[in-house]
Write an enzyme that holds these catalytic residues in place. Sequence first.
Site, PDB file in Angstrom:
ATOM      1  N   ARG A 117       0.840  -1.183   0.000  1.00 53.37           N
ATOM      2  CA  ARG A 117       0.000   0.000   0.000  1.00 53.37           C
ATOM      3  C   ARG A 117       0.882   1.241   0.000  1.00 53.37           C
ATOM      4  O   ARG A 117       1.873   1.329   0.726  1.00 53.37           O
ATOM      5  CB  ARG A 117      -0.933   0.018   1.235  1.00 53.37           C
ATOM      6  CG  ARG A 117      -2.175  -0.840   1.077  1.00 53.37           C
ATOM      7  CD  ARG A 117      -3.098  -0.228   0.042  1.00 53.37           C
ATOM      8  NE  ARG A 117      -4.290  -1.008  -0.243  1.00 53.37           N
ATOM      9  CZ  ARG A 117      -4.398  -1.900  -1.229  1.00 53.37           C
ATOM     10  NH1 ARG A 117      -3.350  -2.171  -1.979  1.00 53.37           N
ATOM     11  NH2 ARG A 117      -5.535  -2.520  -1.450  1.00 53.37           N
ATOM     12  N   GLU A 156      -2.854   8.014  -5.816  1.00 45.36           N
ATOM     13  CA  GLU A 156      -2.877   7.348  -7.121  1.00 45.36           C
ATOM     14  C   GLU A 156      -4.053   7.851  -7.947  1.00 45.36           C
ATOM     15  O   GLU A 156      -5.193   7.749  -7.497  1.00 45.36           O
ATOM     16  CB  GLU A 156      -2.974   5.832  -6.925  1.00 45.36           C
ATOM     17  CG  GLU A 156      -1.768   5.243  -6.194  1.00 45.36           C
ATOM     18  CD  GLU A 156      -1.926   3.764  -5.874  1.00 45.36           C
ATOM     19  OE1 GLU A 156      -3.036   3.219  -6.064  1.00 45.36           O
ATOM     20  OE2 GLU A 156      -0.948   3.155  -5.436  1.00 45.36           O
ATOM     21  N   HIS A 205       0.286   0.441  -9.715  1.00 46.29           N
ATOM     22  CA  HIS A 205      -0.557  -0.411  -8.872  1.00 46.29           C
ATOM     23  C   HIS A 205      -1.041  -1.618  -9.684  1.00 46.29           C
ATOM     24  O   HIS A 205      -2.218  -1.938  -9.739  1.00 46.29           O
ATOM     25  CB  HIS A 205      -1.751   0.377  -8.320  1.00 46.29           C
ATOM     26  CG  HIS A 205      -2.345  -0.239  -7.084  1.00 46.29           C
ATOM     27  ND1 HIS A 205      -2.908   0.513  -6.083  1.00 46.29           N
ATOM     28  CD2 HIS A 205      -2.464  -1.530  -6.690  1.00 46.29           C
ATOM     29  CE1 HIS A 205      -3.360  -0.289  -5.131  1.00 46.29           C
ATOM     30  NE2 HIS A 205      -3.087  -1.532  -5.484  1.00 46.29           N
TER      31      HIS A 205
END
Length: 341
Positions: free
Chosen positions: A242, A271, A299
């Site tokens: 994370r 993000e 990601h």
Amino acid sequence: MTHPLKVLVPDVHLRDLDVERGVSGDRLDYLVFDETDPAAIPDEAWRSCDAILVWHRMRITPEVVAKLDKCRLIVRVGVGFDNVDGAACRSRGIPVCNVPNYGTSEVADHALAMLLHLVRGLGSYEKRLRADLAAGFLAENVPVVRRIRGATFGAVGMGRIGTAIMRRAAAFDMTVIYVDPYLPEGHELGLGIERVKTLPELLSRSDVVSLHVPLSERTRNIIGKPELALMKPGGILLNIARGGLVDVDAVHDALKSGHLAAAGLDVLPKEPPMPPPPLIAAWQAEEAWLAGRLVLTPHAAFYSEAGYRDMRVFSAEILLDFLFEGRLRNNVNPGWDAKAS
């Protein structure tokens, strides 16, 4: 005739829900939105839904939970659940579940791919050769390139993903140590690797530090300026967990000073990272001091077509199991039923 149960999907970014509908048939009716702001969804949708299938772009805040008059279950389509306020759901008697078993192999492969990309200089060699096939055809003077056999790989967290990454690191003849205060004593005996007691000890001994823990208030910025200073000079940091676990400004400073040799980041605190923080701006500008020392991905560690489909299938199955069979799977806010008992 029994009416289908209403499942609110507030932040879907797919063209369809064919996979989910293929699992649930006519038992569930999906109310689909593509939003990131709860206010963009009518209150009636929140108040009337029997369950919620939420991705990672929508935050289920206490204010949202207060509107969930009929909701019996929230399923987070993915592993991380920091965008759902578990305590608020607990107070309303709503269980929250995640999908922890869909992308373990992909994430573990991604972590080792990042490490190998850095320590074998793949980006640097490719850039050199593209610029000049003759002058770029040499192996020397590439940042970070080193032998990893015998190096110490420090794993922060040893759950499913940590274990999968540990197995891969060990296969490259690295010595693996780990820290995880939530696992029972003796867990390390089953793995056959060394367990250390504290994060500072792990940082000071590891050549590579890899993070595999959920994001919470306790773990936010678990790697910041003090922790990076504890790492061995020339260490490598990997984060495929994370973004909020790492202070990227501190990583920028540690890389620029030379104390940190390299970093691989699949996740970032924000993000997409807009506007870009100094680390990302330097990477975009291809500043010389950072060349070959930072690898970024969007990601994407979890992603493969097979893994993506598994995530969606398993999410729908979790909905059906609880709503129609009363069987709760992968609950992440224990105590949700205390109100009912």
